[in-house]
Design a protein around this motif. Structure first.
Motif, PDB file in Angstrom:
ATOM      1  N   VAL A   9      11.231   7.811   3.190  1.00  0.00           N
ATOM      2  CA  VAL A   9      11.600   6.936   2.112  1.00  0.00           C
ATOM      3  C   VAL A   9      12.506   5.516   2.843  1.00  0.00           C
ATOM      4  N   PHE A  10      12.048   4.698   2.614  1.00  0.00           N
ATOM      5  CA  PHE A  10      12.699   2.826   2.975  1.00  0.00           C
ATOM      6  C   PHE A  10      13.526   2.603   2.098  1.00  0.00           C
ATOM      7  N   GLU A  11      15.186   2.493   2.298  1.00  0.00           N
ATOM      8  CA  GLU A  11      15.935   1.543   1.520  1.00  0.00           C
ATOM      9  C   GLU A  11      15.621   0.744   1.624  1.00  0.00           C
ATOM     10  N   THR A  12      14.387  -0.167   2.476  1.00  0.00           N
ATOM     11  CA  THR A  12      14.013  -1.458   1.581  1.00  0.00           C
ATOM     12  C   THR A  12      12.256  -1.939   2.592  1.00  0.00           C
ATOM     13  N   VAL A  13      11.482  -1.365   2.240  1.00  0.00           N
ATOM     14  CA  VAL A  13      10.318  -2.153   2.908  1.00  0.00           C
ATOM     15  C   VAL A  13      10.121  -3.746   2.512  1.00  0.00           C
ATOM     16  N   VAL A  14       9.315  -4.213   3.322  1.00  0.00           N
ATOM     17  CA  VAL A  14       9.364  -6.253   3.416  1.00  0.00           C
ATOM     18  C   VAL A  14       7.749  -5.836   3.662  1.00  0.00           C
ATOM     19  N   ILE A  15       6.643  -6.506   3.245  1.00  0.00           N
ATOM     20  CA  ILE A  15       5.387  -7.011   3.067  1.00  0.00           C
ATOM     21  C   ILE A  15       5.107  -7.891   3.842  1.00  0.00           C
ATOM     22  N   GLY A  16       4.869  -8.603   4.948  1.00  0.00           N
ATOM     23  CA  GLY A  16       4.794  -9.070   5.298  1.00  0.00           C
ATOM     24  C   GLY A  16       5.177  -9.508   6.590  1.00  0.00           C
ATOM     25  N   GLY A  17       4.580 -10.000   7.995  1.00  0.00           N
ATOM     26  CA  GLY A  17       5.493 -10.177   9.346  1.00  0.00           C
ATOM     27  C   GLY A  17       5.273 -11.408   9.362  1.00  0.00           C
TER      28      GLY A  17
ATOM     29  N   LEU B 264       9.686   2.581  -5.699  1.00  0.00           N
ATOM     30  CA  LEU B 264       8.518   2.002  -5.924  1.00  0.00           C
ATOM     31  C   LEU B 264       7.947   3.005  -4.682  1.00  0.00           C
ATOM     32  N   ARG B 265       6.990   3.130  -5.142  1.00  0.00           N
ATOM     33  CA  ARG B 265       5.779   3.739  -3.627  1.00  0.00           C
ATOM     34  C   ARG B 265       4.790   2.773  -3.577  1.00  0.00           C
ATOM     35  N   ILE B 266       5.238   1.896  -2.261  1.00  0.00           N
ATOM     36  CA  ILE B 266       4.339   0.956  -1.422  1.00  0.00           C
ATOM     37  C   ILE B 266       2.540   1.671  -1.114  1.00  0.00           C
TER      38      ILE B 266
ATOM     39  N   ALA C  83      -2.122   4.625   3.270  1.00  0.00           N
ATOM     40  CA  ALA C  83      -0.892   5.306   3.331  1.00  0.00           C
ATOM     41  C   ALA C  83      -0.083   4.941   2.564  1.00  0.00           C
ATOM     42  N   SER C  84       1.141   5.667   2.155  1.00  0.00           N
ATOM     43  CA  SER C  84       2.175   4.813   1.184  1.00  0.00           C
ATOM     44  C   SER C  84       3.258   5.708   1.655  1.00  0.00           C
ATOM     45  N   ALA C  85       5.097   4.574   1.285  1.00  0.00           N
ATOM     46  CA  ALA C  85       6.362   5.391   1.292  1.00  0.00           C
ATOM     47  C   ALA C  85       7.029   4.817   0.228  1.00  0.00           C
ATOM     48  N   LEU C  86       7.750   5.373   0.153  1.00  0.00           N
ATOM     49  CA  LEU C  86       9.012   4.998  -0.956  1.00  0.00           C
ATOM     50  C   LEU C  86       9.646   3.714  -0.877  1.00  0.00           C
ATOM     51  N   ALA C  87      10.453   2.677  -1.603  1.00  0.00           N
ATOM     52  CA  ALA C  87      11.455   1.645  -1.148  1.00  0.00           C
ATOM     53  C   ALA C  87      12.225   2.302  -2.306  1.00  0.00           C
ATOM     54  N   HIS C  88      13.333   1.622  -2.154  1.00  0.00           N
ATOM     55  CA  HIS C  88      14.830   1.595  -3.147  1.00  0.00           C
ATOM     56  C   HIS C  88      14.606   0.174  -3.313  1.00  0.00           C
ATOM     57  N   GLN C  89      13.592  -0.809  -2.380  1.00  0.00           N
ATOM     58  CA  GLN C  89      14.460  -2.061  -2.519  1.00  0.00           C
ATOM     59  C   GLN C  89      12.583  -2.883  -1.852  1.00  0.00           C
ATOM     60  N   VAL C  90      12.488  -3.856  -2.184  1.00  0.00           N
ATOM     61  CA  VAL C  90      10.768  -4.032  -1.647  1.00  0.00           C
ATOM     62  C   VAL C  90      11.292  -5.646  -1.503  1.00  0.00           C
TER      63      VAL C  90
END
Length: 399
Positions: free
Chosen positions: A5-13, A127-129, A139-146
């Motif tokens: 679980v992450f507070e934020t998942v950032v998609i794109g580096g 959100l599950r990304i 693979a997946s991770a949960l996020a409070h914000q994306v």
């Protein structure tokens, strides 16, 4: 199994995503930076002094420093625009983007390589990304914000934002070639060349930007079917770099208008190309991508701290407040001056004007409209109208 679980998942580096991940990690947030890897955007690589200052870019990343620009009209006539104070840094996106991702990891963000596929919600509404790793496993991770920073064709924006018109796109293509051999006599390692004309682009421009031991040679067009690769092959012959060794080539769409909505009002906000913030007319995107990454990070941090998703909208409001007028002016300029070779010829001839050059460099280097004396703006406006209505011909002669 316990899911991360992450507070934020950032998609794109890219610059937007890596900047957002760095800022959030430094703020103490648990951040996942998900990047698909192996992707380099076609880009001239110019970064202004303000970017270097604001985002603490070390000098070792600059592969060249430009001190002038040469604008080439459809007729072949040229205008040289020297930078009176300062210089423009040039970076290679392969090493520049990786530096930003490495810095994000050093700041505390967790890096993973994968391609975003879809989102879900768990029983608590988080959100599950879901992504696939380089071996094709999910693979997946949960996020409070994306934060979606996954480019002009952003999948997170398509899946999570309200339906809205996509911005106009320019399809860009460039080739990185070696310049360690015999160079053309007029090739200058401290000069950026910008070429206009139907022969290089029917509605945008072509470029030759120095990268030290290499050069970026590219073009772009919004016209589907325009032969980008063939055009660059002809341009390389024209400038005398047809025998230069090809190192790599890339192509990608560039969005030239900010989206009207950047967030879903709950837990997703976009940045960079996903938000449509490549500048019209110039095609500049690195500074604006990093600026939106920072604004998105600030908005997400505020939303998390106050448990108030309405704060996500501050990212777009902040960007438009700072840069909206510049984008509007550039969009108008592209509409009027890029439509035909006749108008492009007039546009390049206007660039000889000292007032135009001074205001252009001042605005570009510092990324804001420079407030000069009223008379300067009035003189430029009157010259523009004179050209638009045919009161004078290109290069200053009267009809």
């Amino acid at each position: 199994m316990t899911e991360d679980v992450f507070e934020t998942v950032v998609i794109g580096g890219g610059p937007a995503g890596a900047t957002a991940a760095s800022d959030l990690a430094r703020a103490g947030r648990a951040v996942l930076l998900l990047d698909r890897g192996g992707r380099i955007k076609p880009c001239g690589g110019a970064i202004p002094p303000r970017l270097i200052r604001d985002f603490d870019i070390p000098d070792r990343l600059l592969v060249a420093k430009a001190r002038s620009a040469r604008i080439v009209a459809p007729s072949g006539r040229t205008v040289d625009m020297a930078i009176e104070r300062g210089e423009v840094g040039m970076v290679d996106r392969e090493s520049f983007d990786e530096f930003l991702r490495e810095r994000a990891a050093a700041d505390g963000a967790e890096r993973r390589t994968g391609t975003f596929k879809r989102h879900e919600r768990d029983a608590r509404g988080r959100l599950r990304i879901v992504w696939t790793d380089p071996d094709g496993r999910e693979a997946s991770a949960l996020a409070h914000q994306v934060i979606g920073a996954d480019g002009a064709n952003s999948q997170i924006a398509r899946q999570m934002l309200p339906a809205q018109a996509r911005p106009p796109l320019v399809f860009a293509y460039h080739e990185i070639v070696a310049t360690d051999g015999i160079l053309p006599a007029d090739y200058d390692r401290t000069r950026c060349d910008i070429l206009y004309g139907d022969s290089v682009s029917p509605d945008f421009y072509a470029w030759v930007f120095p990268h030290g031991a290499t050069a970026s040679i590219g073009t772009g067009s919004a016209q589907k079917g325009f032969p980008l690769r063939e055009t660059i092959a002809r341009l390389r012959c024209r400038i005398g770099l047809d025998q230069a060794r090809l190192i790599r080539h890339e192509g990608a769409p560039l969005p030239l208008k900010p989206l009207k909505c950047w967030d879903n009002g709950r837990d997703v906000v976009v940045a960079g190309d996903a938000a449509g913030v490549v500048a019209p007319a110039s095609g500049e995107g690195i500074y604006y991508a990093m600026a939106t990454g920072r604004l998105a990070a600030e908005a997400v941090d505020a939303a998390l701290a106050r448990n108030d998703p309405r704060r996500l909208a501050e990212a777009r409001r902040g960007f438009m407040r700072q840069h909206g007028k510049v984008f509007l002016i550039l969009r108008i300029m592209q509409h009027f001056w890029y439509g035909s070779d006749k108008r492009r010829e007039r546009f390049v001839s206007i660039c000889r004007d000292p007032d135009v050059q001074r205001l252009t460099w001042s605005s570009y280097l510092e990324k804001e409209l420079v407030r000069q004396e009223f008379g300067t703006h009035l003189r430029i406006m009157m010259k523009d109208f004179a050209h638009l209505f045919g009161m004078i011909t290109p290069w200053g002669t009267r009809p």
